[in-house]
Design a protein around this motif. Structure first.
Motif, short mmCIF file in Angstrom:
data_model
loop_
_atom_site.label_atom_id
_atom_site.label_comp_id
_atom_site.label_asym_id
_atom_site.label_seq_id
_atom_site.Cartn_x
_atom_site.Cartn_y
_atom_site.Cartn_z
N ILE A 293 -13.93 14.47 3.58
CA ILE A 293 -14.60 15.50 4.37
C ILE A 293 -14.03 15.46 5.78
O ILE A 293 -14.00 14.41 6.42
N ASP A 294 -13.58 16.61 6.24
CA ASP A 294 -13.04 16.74 7.59
C ASP A 294 -14.06 17.47 8.46
O ASP A 294 -14.40 18.62 8.18
N GLU A 295 -14.55 16.81 9.50
CA GLU A 295 -15.51 17.42 10.42
C GLU A 295 -14.76 18.16 11.52
O GLU A 295 -14.00 17.56 12.29
N HIS B 213 -5.57 20.14 -0.78
CA HIS B 213 -6.11 21.46 -1.10
C HIS B 213 -7.53 21.54 -0.55
O HIS B 213 -8.30 20.58 -0.62
N VAL B 214 -7.90 22.69 0.02
CA VAL B 214 -9.26 22.90 0.54
C VAL B 214 -10.15 23.37 -0.61
O VAL B 214 -9.87 24.37 -1.26
N TYR B 215 -11.25 22.65 -0.84
CA TYR B 215 -12.16 22.99 -1.93
C TYR B 215 -13.46 23.61 -1.46
O TYR B 215 -14.28 24.05 -2.27
N GLY B 216 -13.69 23.67 -0.17
CA GLY B 216 -14.90 24.31 0.31
C GLY B 216 -15.15 24.00 1.78
O GLY B 216 -14.68 22.98 2.30
N THR B 217 -15.87 24.90 2.45
CA THR B 217 -16.24 24.72 3.85
C THR B 217 -17.75 24.91 3.96
O THR B 217 -18.29 25.90 3.44
N PHE B 218 -18.43 23.98 4.66
CA PHE B 218 -19.89 23.97 4.66
C PHE B 218 -20.42 23.78 6.08
O PHE B 218 -19.75 23.23 6.95
N LEU B 219 -21.67 24.21 6.27
CA LEU B 219 -22.31 24.07 7.58
C LEU B 219 -22.96 22.71 7.77
O LEU B 219 -23.21 22.30 8.91
N THR B 220 -23.28 22.02 6.69
CA THR B 220 -23.91 20.71 6.81
C THR B 220 -23.11 19.66 6.06
O THR B 220 -22.45 19.95 5.06
N ARG B 221 -23.19 18.43 6.56
CA ARG B 221 -22.49 17.34 5.88
C ARG B 221 -23.08 17.08 4.50
O ARG B 221 -22.37 16.69 3.57
N GLY B 222 -24.39 17.29 4.36
CA GLY B 222 -25.02 17.06 3.07
C GLY B 222 -24.44 17.95 1.98
O GLY B 222 -24.18 17.48 0.86
N GLU B 223 -24.23 19.23 2.28
CA GLU B 223 -23.64 20.14 1.30
C GLU B 223 -22.21 19.73 0.98
O GLU B 223 -21.78 19.76 -0.18
N ALA B 224 -21.47 19.35 2.02
CA ALA B 224 -20.08 18.93 1.81
C ALA B 224 -20.02 17.66 0.97
O ALA B 224 -19.17 17.53 0.07
N ILE C 145 -18.21 22.42 11.40
CA ILE C 145 -18.16 22.75 9.99
C ILE C 145 -17.54 21.57 9.26
O ILE C 145 -16.82 20.76 9.86
N TYR C 146 -17.82 21.47 7.97
CA TYR C 146 -17.37 20.32 7.18
C TYR C 146 -16.50 20.84 6.04
O TYR C 146 -16.96 21.58 5.17
N VAL C 147 -15.24 20.45 6.08
CA VAL C 147 -14.25 20.94 5.13
C VAL C 147 -13.96 19.84 4.10
O VAL C 147 -13.61 18.71 4.47
N VAL C 148 -14.13 20.19 2.82
CA VAL C 148 -13.84 19.24 1.75
C VAL C 148 -12.37 19.40 1.35
O VAL C 148 -11.94 20.48 0.95
N LEU C 149 -11.61 18.32 1.49
CA LEU C 149 -10.19 18.30 1.17
C LEU C 149 -9.95 17.39 -0.03
O LEU C 149 -10.65 16.40 -0.21
N GLY C 150 -8.95 17.74 -0.83
CA GLY C 150 -8.64 16.91 -1.98
C GLY C 150 -7.15 16.77 -2.19
O GLY C 150 -6.37 17.68 -1.91
N LEU C 151 -6.75 15.61 -2.68
CA LEU C 151 -5.36 15.34 -3.03
C LEU C 151 -5.37 14.85 -4.47
O LEU C 151 -5.69 13.70 -4.74
N ALA C 152 -5.07 15.79 -5.40
CA ALA C 152 -5.20 15.43 -6.81
C ALA C 152 -4.11 16.01 -7.69
O ALA C 152 -3.80 15.45 -8.74
N PHE C 153 -3.51 17.14 -7.29
CA PHE C 153 -2.60 17.84 -8.19
C PHE C 153 -1.24 18.11 -7.56
O PHE C 153 -0.54 19.03 -7.92
N LEU D 133 -16.62 16.80 -7.21
CA LEU D 133 -15.18 16.77 -7.45
C LEU D 133 -14.71 15.38 -7.87
O LEU D 133 -13.89 15.23 -8.79
N ALA D 134 -15.23 14.35 -7.20
CA ALA D 134 -14.82 12.98 -7.52
C ALA D 134 -15.22 12.60 -8.95
O ALA D 134 -14.47 11.91 -9.65
N ASP D 135 -16.39 13.07 -9.39
CA ASP D 135 -16.82 12.80 -10.76
C ASP D 135 -15.97 13.54 -11.77
O ASP D 135 -15.65 13.03 -12.85
#
Length: 205
Positions: free
Chosen positions: A198-200, A169-180, A156-164, A187-189
């Motif tokens: 992205i953490d695999e 903070h975890v912003y989402g978990t996905f089955l494919t790297r493309g979705e992540a 699974i591919y976990v989107v992590l962010g350090l912004a606030f 988020l970056a935009d």
């Protein structure tokens, strides 16, 4: 700063005692009928803390939608009798008759305008914490995946962010790297000062 208070015992909830006071504006934020839980909330605003006031196992309530300052205290015996007389269809359970000190607690809400509202519930608690406008989880709508195809996914591919703040903070978990990757770019935009990765993570199937 993080403050957590939970009151559910008779020795904590003495008749007439003040248990919470704030000059800030609170709103009736949420009520969950399935669990009879009520939430009053004060958003962070300029002071950068959010306050959530929770009532658990609510039996009856009389509330305003907003409070410009909130004062909560335990009802006096006469106020308790008045609430019971106003709600004859409700069965109230006395904590003193319970082996585990469970039952109805009578909370008076006073906004300083002279009116008195109330909540009858089993317990009350509040949580004050930093509110830095952190965004919620960003998700994308994907087509349903056939069950037979799911065995192909070993990660699974976990989107992590350090912004606030200092913690990621975890912003989402996905089955494919493309979705992540799509979510990471969104988020970056939206938050150019943040760092999003992205953490695999391997999954046993």
């Amino acid at each position: 700063m993080s403050i957590n208070v939970w009151l559910d015992r008779s020795d904590q909830l003495v008749a007439g005692a003040e248990i919470f006071r704030s000059h800030r504006k609170f709103q009736w934020w949420d009520y969950t009928p399935s669990h009879n839980q009520l939430l009053l909330r004060c958003d962070g605003g300029s002071v950068w803390t959010r306050v959530d006031v929770h009532f658990k196992a609510v039996s009856v309530m009389k509330l305003q939608s907003n409070y410009n300052g909130l004062h909560i205290r335990c009802a006096t015996p006469s106020e308790r009798d008045r609430i019971q007389s106003e709600t004859p269809g409700i069965t109230y359970f006395d904590p003193e008759s319970s082996e585990f000190d469970l039952g109805c607690r009578y909370f008076i809400l006073d906004d300083g305008s002279g009116g008195i509202d109330y909540v009858v519930a089993q317990a009350i608690g509040w949580h004050e914490y930093h509110d830095r406008g952190q965004p919620g989880c960003v998700t994308t709508q994907a087509a349903p995946m056939p069950a037979e195809d799911r065995i192909r996914y070993r990660h699974i591919y976990v989107v992590l962010g350090l912004a606030f703040g200092p913690e990621p903070h975890v912003y989402g978990t996905f089955l494919t790297r493309g979705e992540a990757e799509h979510t990471r770019k969104l988020l970056a935009d939206r938050y150019p000062d943040g760092t999003f990765t992205i953490d695999e993570t391997p999954v046993r199937v």
